[in-house]
Design a protein around this motif. Structure first.
Motif, PDB file in Angstrom:
ATOM      1  N   LEU A  27       4.051 -13.703 -67.838  1.00 38.51           N
ATOM      2  CA  LEU A  27       5.046 -12.680 -67.484  1.00 38.51           C
ATOM      3  C   LEU A  27       5.725 -12.937 -66.148  1.00 38.51           C
ATOM      4  O   LEU A  27       6.437 -12.079 -65.645  1.00 38.51           O
ATOM      5  CB  LEU A  27       4.373 -11.301 -67.438  1.00 38.51           C
ATOM      6  CG  LEU A  27       3.848 -10.774 -68.764  1.00 38.51           C
ATOM      7  CD1 LEU A  27       3.030  -9.520 -68.540  1.00 38.51           C
ATOM      8  CD2 LEU A  27       4.994 -10.506 -69.719  1.00 38.51           C
ATOM      9  N   ARG A  28       5.525 -14.116 -65.582  1.00 42.35           N
ATOM     10  CA  ARG A  28       6.043 -14.377 -64.230  1.00 42.35           C
ATOM     11  C   ARG A  28       7.554 -14.199 -64.147  1.00 42.35           C
ATOM     12  O   ARG A  28       8.065 -13.771 -63.126  1.00 42.35           O
ATOM     13  CB  ARG A  28       5.582 -15.733 -63.727  1.00 42.35           C
ATOM     14  CG  ARG A  28       6.254 -16.890 -64.359  1.00 42.35           C
ATOM     15  CD  ARG A  28       5.749 -18.273 -63.995  1.00 42.35           C
ATOM     16  NE  ARG A  28       5.059 -18.402 -62.745  1.00 42.35           N
ATOM     17  CZ  ARG A  28       4.121 -19.301 -62.506  1.00 42.35           C
ATOM     18  NH1 ARG A  28       3.772 -20.145 -63.442  1.00 42.35           N
ATOM     19  NH2 ARG A  28       3.560 -19.372 -61.336  1.00 42.35           N
ATOM     20  N   GLY A  29       8.284 -14.507 -65.208  1.00 45.30           N
ATOM     21  CA  GLY A  29       9.737 -14.346 -65.192  1.00 45.30           C
ATOM     22  C   GLY A  29      10.154 -12.885 -65.080  1.00 45.30           C
ATOM     23  O   GLY A  29      11.137 -12.555 -64.428  1.00 45.30           O
ATOM     24  N   GLU A  30       9.402 -12.011 -65.735  1.00 46.81           N
ATOM     25  CA  GLU A  30       9.708 -10.584 -65.709  1.00 46.81           C
ATOM     26  C   GLU A  30       9.204  -9.897 -64.443  1.00 46.81           C
ATOM     27  O   GLU A  30       9.813  -8.953 -63.964  1.00 46.81           O
ATOM     28  CB  GLU A  30       9.088  -9.906 -66.929  1.00 46.81           C
ATOM     29  CG  GLU A  30       9.692 -10.380 -68.236  1.00 46.81           C
ATOM     30  CD  GLU A  30       8.972  -9.795 -69.436  1.00 46.81           C
ATOM     31  OE1 GLU A  30       8.536  -8.634 -69.358  1.00 46.81           O
ATOM     32  OE2 GLU A  30       8.848 -10.506 -70.439  1.00 46.81           O
ATOM     33  N   LEU A  31       8.084 -10.383 -63.913  1.00 48.89           N
ATOM     34  CA  LEU A  31       7.475  -9.733 -62.753  1.00 48.89           C
ATOM     35  C   LEU A  31       7.953 -10.290 -61.417  1.00 48.89           C
ATOM     36  O   LEU A  31       7.748  -9.660 -60.388  1.00 48.89           O
ATOM     37  CB  LEU A  31       5.947  -9.840 -62.845  1.00 48.89           C
ATOM     38  CG  LEU A  31       5.311  -9.171 -64.059  1.00 48.89           C
ATOM     39  CD1 LEU A  31       3.824  -9.452 -64.091  1.00 48.89           C
ATOM     40  CD2 LEU A  31       5.572  -7.673 -64.039  1.00 48.89           C
ATOM     41  N   GLY A  32       8.532 -11.465 -61.432  1.00 49.20           N
ATOM     42  CA  GLY A  32       9.115 -12.038 -60.222  1.00 49.20           C
ATOM     43  C   GLY A  32       8.093 -12.384 -59.160  1.00 49.20           C
ATOM     44  O   GLY A  32       7.029 -12.915 -59.434  1.00 49.20           O
TER      45      GLY A  32
END
Length: 71
Positions: A27-32
């Motif tokens: 989820l790194r793309g969504e959580l930044g």
């Protein structure tokens, strides 16, 4: 933990920490930046993702069990 203390203590069972790391990476793309920071903290504390099976080889599963038979 005070504002100047950057030590990290992860009090999770090893498998829980590993699962958390894998989900954060997914989820790194969504959580930044929040995900990036948490991933860095987990990895810095020695948490590593579960080993993924090597699917790149086209070996027969029966011979893959026995290295001598695979040779």
């Amino acid at each position: 933990m005070g504002p100047g203390n950057h030590g990290v203590h992860i009090d999770l069972e090893s498998s829980q920490a590993t699962l958390l790391l894998e989900r954060l990476e997914a989820l790194r793309g969504e959580l930044g930046m929040v995900a990036e920071d948490l991933i860095s903290l987990l990895r810095g504390a020695g948490v590593a993702p579960f080993a993924e099976p090597d699917t790149s080889s086209d070996t027969d599963p029966e011979t893959a069990k026995d290295p001598i038979a695979a040779g």
